[in-house]
Design an enzyme around this catalytic site. Sequence first.
Site, PDB file in Angstrom:
ATOM      1  N   GLU A 140       3.110   4.800   1.218  1.00 49.87           N
ATOM      2  CA  GLU A 140       2.873   3.732   0.248  1.00 49.87           C
ATOM      3  C   GLU A 140       1.434   3.800  -0.272  1.00 49.87           C
ATOM      4  O   GLU A 140       0.519   3.288   0.383  1.00 49.87           O
ATOM      5  CB  GLU A 140       3.065   2.369   0.912  1.00 49.87           C
ATOM      6  CG  GLU A 140       4.459   2.119   1.439  1.00 49.87           C
ATOM      7  CD  GLU A 140       4.746   0.621   1.504  1.00 49.87           C
ATOM      8  OE1 GLU A 140       5.624   0.179   0.774  1.00 49.87           O
ATOM      9  OE2 GLU A 140       4.065  -0.076   2.258  1.00 49.87           O
ATOM     10  N   HIS A 189       1.421  -1.741   7.893  1.00 55.19           N
ATOM     11  CA  HIS A 189       1.451  -1.946   6.437  1.00 55.19           C
ATOM     12  C   HIS A 189       0.014  -2.122   5.945  1.00 55.19           C
ATOM     13  O   HIS A 189      -0.812  -2.735   6.633  1.00 55.19           O
ATOM     14  CB  HIS A 189       2.292  -3.178   6.103  1.00 55.19           C
ATOM     15  CG  HIS A 189       2.617  -3.297   4.648  1.00 55.19           C
ATOM     16  ND1 HIS A 189       1.676  -3.694   3.729  1.00 55.19           N
ATOM     17  CD2 HIS A 189       3.744  -3.033   3.954  1.00 55.19           C
ATOM     18  CE1 HIS A 189       2.234  -3.686   2.519  1.00 55.19           C
ATOM     19  NE2 HIS A 189       3.489  -3.282   2.625  1.00 55.19           N
TER      20      HIS A 189
HETATM   21  P1  PGA Z   1       6.106  -3.649  -3.803  1.00 54.55           P
HETATM   22  O1  PGA Z   1       5.735  -3.670  -2.258  1.00 54.55           O
HETATM   23  O2  PGA Z   1       7.503  -3.080  -3.925  1.00 54.55           O
HETATM   24  O3  PGA Z   1       6.045  -5.082  -4.220  1.00 54.55           O
HETATM   25  O4  PGA Z   1       5.115  -2.805  -4.486  1.00 54.55           O
HETATM   26  C1  PGA Z   1       6.064  -2.605  -1.413  1.00 54.55           C
HETATM   27  C2  PGA Z   1       5.538  -2.881  -0.042  1.00 54.55           C
HETATM   28  O5  PGA Z   1       4.399  -3.290   0.101  1.00 54.55           O
HETATM   29  O6  PGA Z   1       6.228  -2.736   0.955  1.00 54.55           O
END
Ligand code: PGA
Length: 242
Positions: free
Chosen positions: A157, A91
């Site tokens: 992401e 992540h």
């Molecule tokens: P968020 O986070 O939905 O708060 O933007 C997503 C993540 O970091 O997994």
Amino acid sequence: MKLVVANFKMNLTLQYITEEYIKKLNHEKFKNQKVVICPSYPFIPIMSLLLNKQYYIGSQDVSMYTEGNYTGDVSANQLNSINTNYCIVGHSERRLNYSESPKQIVDKINNLQKYDIIPIICVGENNTRDKIDVLKLQLNEILPFIKTDKELVIAYEPIYSIGTGIVSSIEDIKETIKYIKKLINERGINKSSVIYGGSVNEENCCQILNDNIVDGILVGNNSINADKFIKLLRKVEVLDEK
Ligand code: PGA
């Protein structure tokens, strides 16, 4: 079937989880989506025990080591022993806050795969200008060094979208997911899903998922309130019935 992953991050306490979250989620019935809940380590056993069996349990991280004297770490073997089905790795919050390296991410995935825990591998750029190069590099640093005949989840992401409420255009998200699918297909990886994360909410989830391009979503902030998350899940549920 869409995959919906809830990433609680370092939020929620035992009280809220047992007195509200689990009770509310257990009142729902979802058959068109696979819902994976990733709480903090201490709450994995209780959630795995008390949530009904339609839900899957994930961890937010795992040790890069297999066992031994690593204070504070939790191994893949230990996660397996408490019925963890999935685990988020790489992540951006870990890459940035803990300087996690590609080699460490690879070690973590290898450990998980030994116990058939499905890794949810996060990739994403910070700057739209170098998106393609960053994604290519991040995938090249990991995929050649792990088992690609086992089930994998890739979570795209974009860093600027995480926790900010800023989402690039849905079209752009889908183009990027298509690109990631192309890259992994070229490597002969076929047991994989490519999902999107970054400010997903009950308003935008349907647009993101409304065709077969994006295989699922990773939801952070909008997963930690049971009522909000259930609203989102109900929308995804109806979407797949169409
Ligand atoms: P968020 O986070 O939905 O708060 O933007 C997503 C993540 O970091 O997994």
